[in-house]
Design a protein around this motif. Structure first.
Motif, mmCIF file in Angstrom:
data_model
loop_
_atom_site.group_PDB
_atom_site.id
_atom_site.type_symbol
_atom_site.label_atom_id
_atom_site.label_comp_id
_atom_site.label_asym_id
_atom_site.label_seq_id
_atom_site.Cartn_x
_atom_site.Cartn_y
_atom_site.Cartn_z
ATOM 1 N N ILE A 157 5.546 3.866 9.668
ATOM 2 C CA ILE A 157 4.950 3.106 8.562
ATOM 3 C C ILE A 157 5.441 1.666 8.575
ATOM 4 O O ILE A 157 4.649 0.712 8.511
ATOM 5 N N PHE A 158 6.746 1.481 8.670
ATOM 6 C CA PHE A 158 7.298 0.128 8.608
ATOM 7 C C PHE A 158 6.922 -0.712 9.827
ATOM 8 O O PHE A 158 6.789 -1.935 9.721
ATOM 9 N N TYR A 159 6.775 -0.073 10.964
ATOM 10 C CA TYR A 159 6.384 -0.811 12.168
ATOM 11 C C TYR A 159 5.009 -1.449 11.984
ATOM 12 O O TYR A 159 4.809 -2.642 12.261
ATOM 13 N N HIS A 160 4.067 -0.654 11.501
ATOM 14 C CA HIS A 160 2.703 -1.153 11.351
ATOM 15 C C HIS A 160 2.570 -2.089 10.150
ATOM 16 O O HIS A 160 1.817 -3.079 10.208
ATOM 17 N N VAL A 161 3.294 -1.793 9.064
ATOM 18 C CA VAL A 161 3.254 -2.691 7.907
ATOM 19 C C VAL A 161 3.916 -4.021 8.260
ATOM 20 O O VAL A 161 3.431 -5.095 7.896
ATOM 21 N N GLY A 162 5.043 -3.960 9.008
ATOM 22 C CA GLY A 162 5.742 -5.181 9.397
ATOM 23 C C GLY A 162 4.896 -6.086 10.279
ATOM 24 O O GLY A 162 5.010 -7.321 10.218
ATOM 25 N N ARG A 163 4.057 -5.500 11.097
ATOM 26 C CA ARG A 163 3.199 -6.282 11.994
ATOM 27 C C ARG A 163 2.185 -7.119 11.221
ATOM 28 O O ARG A 163 1.743 -8.156 11.698
ATOM 29 N N THR A 164 1.817 -6.676 10.036
ATOM 30 C CA THR A 164 0.832 -7.422 9.240
ATOM 31 C C THR A 164 1.439 -8.675 8.617
ATOM 32 O O THR A 164 0.727 -9.645 8.340
ATOM 33 N N GLY A 165 2.749 -8.646 8.371
ATOM 34 C CA GLY A 165 3.401 -9.781 7.728
ATOM 35 C C GLY A 165 3.020 -9.943 6.272
ATOM 36 O O GLY A 165 3.303 -10.976 5.652
ATOM 37 N N ASN A 166 2.423 -8.904 5.687
ATOM 38 C CA ASN A 166 1.965 -8.955 4.297
ATOM 39 C C ASN A 166 3.072 -8.415 3.379
ATOM 40 O O ASN A 166 3.389 -7.230 3.411
ATOM 41 N N LYS A 167 3.655 -9.296 2.558
ATOM 42 C CA LYS A 167 4.758 -8.891 1.685
ATOM 43 C C LYS A 167 4.314 -7.916 0.604
ATOM 44 O O LYS A 167 5.057 -7.004 0.231
ATOM 45 N N GLU A 168 3.095 -8.117 0.100
ATOM 46 C CA GLU A 168 2.587 -7.214 -0.946
ATOM 47 C C GLU A 168 2.376 -5.810 -0.398
ATOM 48 O O GLU A 168 2.690 -4.812 -1.063
ATOM 49 N N LEU A 169 1.871 -5.729 0.823
ATOM 50 C CA LEU A 169 1.664 -4.427 1.446
ATOM 51 C C LEU A 169 3.007 -3.741 1.703
ATOM 52 O O LEU A 169 3.128 -2.518 1.550
ATOM 53 N N PHE A 170 4.008 -4.511 2.073
ATOM 54 C CA PHE A 170 5.340 -3.945 2.296
ATOM 55 C C PHE A 170 5.892 -3.371 0.993
ATOM 56 O O PHE A 170 6.444 -2.264 0.978
ATOM 57 N N LEU A 171 5.737 -4.118 -0.101
ATOM 58 C CA LEU A 171 6.215 -3.638 -1.399
ATOM 59 C C LEU A 171 5.513 -2.343 -1.797
ATOM 60 O O LEU A 171 6.160 -1.383 -2.234
ATOM 61 N N VAL A 172 4.191 -2.308 -1.630
ATOM 62 C CA VAL A 172 3.426 -1.102 -1.963
ATOM 63 C C VAL A 172 3.899 0.076 -1.110
ATOM 64 O O VAL A 172 4.013 1.206 -1.605
ATOM 65 N N SER A 173 4.180 -0.163 0.155
ATOM 66 C CA SER A 173 4.631 0.897 1.055
ATOM 67 C C SER A 173 5.979 1.462 0.614
ATOM 68 O O SER A 173 6.188 2.674 0.613
ATOM 69 N N VAL A 174 6.897 0.578 0.235
ATOM 70 C CA VAL A 174 8.221 1.014 -0.223
ATOM 71 C C VAL A 174 8.097 1.841 -1.498
ATOM 72 O O VAL A 174 8.710 2.911 -1.628
ATOM 73 N N VAL A 175 7.314 1.347 -2.441
ATOM 74 C CA VAL A 175 7.120 2.075 -3.709
ATOM 75 C C VAL A 175 6.463 3.429 -3.457
ATOM 76 O O VAL A 175 6.838 4.439 -4.057
ATOM 77 N N PHE A 176 5.487 3.457 -2.548
ATOM 78 C CA PHE A 176 4.802 4.712 -2.224
ATOM 79 C C PHE A 176 5.776 5.734 -1.636
ATOM 80 O O PHE A 176 5.768 6.907 -2.020
ATOM 81 N N ILE A 177 6.618 5.302 -0.702
ATOM 82 C CA ILE A 177 7.590 6.209 -0.083
ATOM 83 C C ILE A 177 8.555 6.749 -1.134
ATOM 84 O O ILE A 177 8.853 7.947 -1.180
ATOM 85 N N CYS A 178 9.025 5.856 -1.999
ATOM 86 C CA CYS A 178 9.964 6.252 -3.046
ATOM 87 C C CYS A 178 9.350 7.271 -4.000
ATOM 88 O O CYS A 178 9.927 8.344 -4.243
ATOM 89 N N LEU A 179 8.175 6.953 -4.523
ATOM 90 C CA LEU A 179 7.546 7.826 -5.525
ATOM 91 C C LEU A 179 7.046 9.134 -4.922
ATOM 92 O O LEU A 179 7.167 10.199 -5.553
ATOM 93 N N SER A 180 6.486 9.084 -3.722
ATOM 94 C CA SER A 180 5.951 10.304 -3.107
ATOM 95 C C SER A 180 7.076 11.288 -2.787
ATOM 96 O O SER A 180 6.908 12.508 -2.958
ATOM 97 N N THR A 181 8.224 10.786 -2.339
ATOM 98 C CA THR A 181 9.353 11.671 -2.063
ATOM 99 C C THR A 181 9.890 12.280 -3.352
ATOM 100 O O THR A 181 10.231 13.468 -3.404
#
Length: 231
Positions: A157-181
């Motif tokens: 997840i982080f590899y592909h999100v990091g490639r986009t360079g989109n900070k908002e997408l990174f934040l959403v990804s972190v929140v999603f991982i946290c809440l889904s777990t």
């Protein structure tokens, strides 16, 4: 104005993000070093608390089953409140802070067997074979998901999100991982806080851990304020 249900939801999010940030600050090696405090300290804390509560309640005239049940309740602490106090004092990563954290994690794990034992106190029958297998399956499932996520899912997840360079997408990804777990552990009878902590531990091993921490801290502080407003 927020109603009671919304305040409760915001408070839960505060607890989740608090445990997540503490997990991110730790590593698997540090967690492994806490194994003695986790298993030995946690077991002794719960058993001694139940034993002392049994003695006190029995002396006050309560029967043994009621006394043991009170012991179950008293032996479990509020993870969020204890960790918030330690955090405010900058003691989370001291020796006694880590010991407290290990015992709190054990308490979250102990909730399942305590719930399974509780019907026996009321005289209900219980299949120990089925109960033990349930606990084993839930524990194995959590461990399996934890290992697979740490090795494959999170880096992917982080590899592909990091490639986009989109900070908002990174934040959403972190929140999603946290809440889904957190929701996953809650769905199998464990606590939301335990799932958030495990999610943080998984992310702590990645190169994006500090960036994830920086994104979550403002959310943690905001939602933790709702937690203490709801007390």
């Amino acid at each position: 104005m927020l109603n009671g249900g919304q305040n409760e939801l915001n408070a839960d999010l505060g607890v989740i993000f608090l445990l997540f940030t503490i997990g991110v600050d730790l590593s698997l090696k540090e967690l492994w070093k806490m194994k003695k405090a986790l298993f030995l300290g946690g077991t002794l804390q719960i058993l001694l608390t139940i034993f002392l509560t049994l003695i006190i309640c029995s002396s006050l005239g309560f029967n043994s089953t009621t006394s043991v049940f009170f012991g179950f309740l008293i032996s479990l602490s509020s993870t969020a409140i204890v960790l918030k106090v330690l955090q405010d004092r900058n003691e989370v990563y001291t020796q006694h802070g880590k010991t407290s954290l290990a015992i709190l994690i054990f308490q979250d794990l102990a909730i399942v067997p305590l719930i399974l034992i509780t019907p026996l106190l009321a005289g209900d029958s219980l299949s120990f074979e089925g109960s033990l297998s349930t606990v084993f399956l839930k524990g194995s499932l959590v461990i399996l998901v934890f290992i697979l996520s740490a090795k494959f899912l999170i880096p992917y997840i982080f590899y592909h999100v990091g490639r986009t360079g989109n900070k908002e997408l990174f934040l959403v990804s972190v929140v999603f991982i946290c809440l889904s777990t957190a929701l996953f552990t809650s769905s199998i009878g464990l606590s939301l806080a335990l799932g958030a902590f495990l999610a943080g531990i998984v992310i702590s091993g990645s190169q994006y851990s500090q960036q994830a921490m920086g994104n979550i801290i403002p959310l943690r502080d905001m939602f933790m304020s709702f937690f203490f407003l709801c007390l």
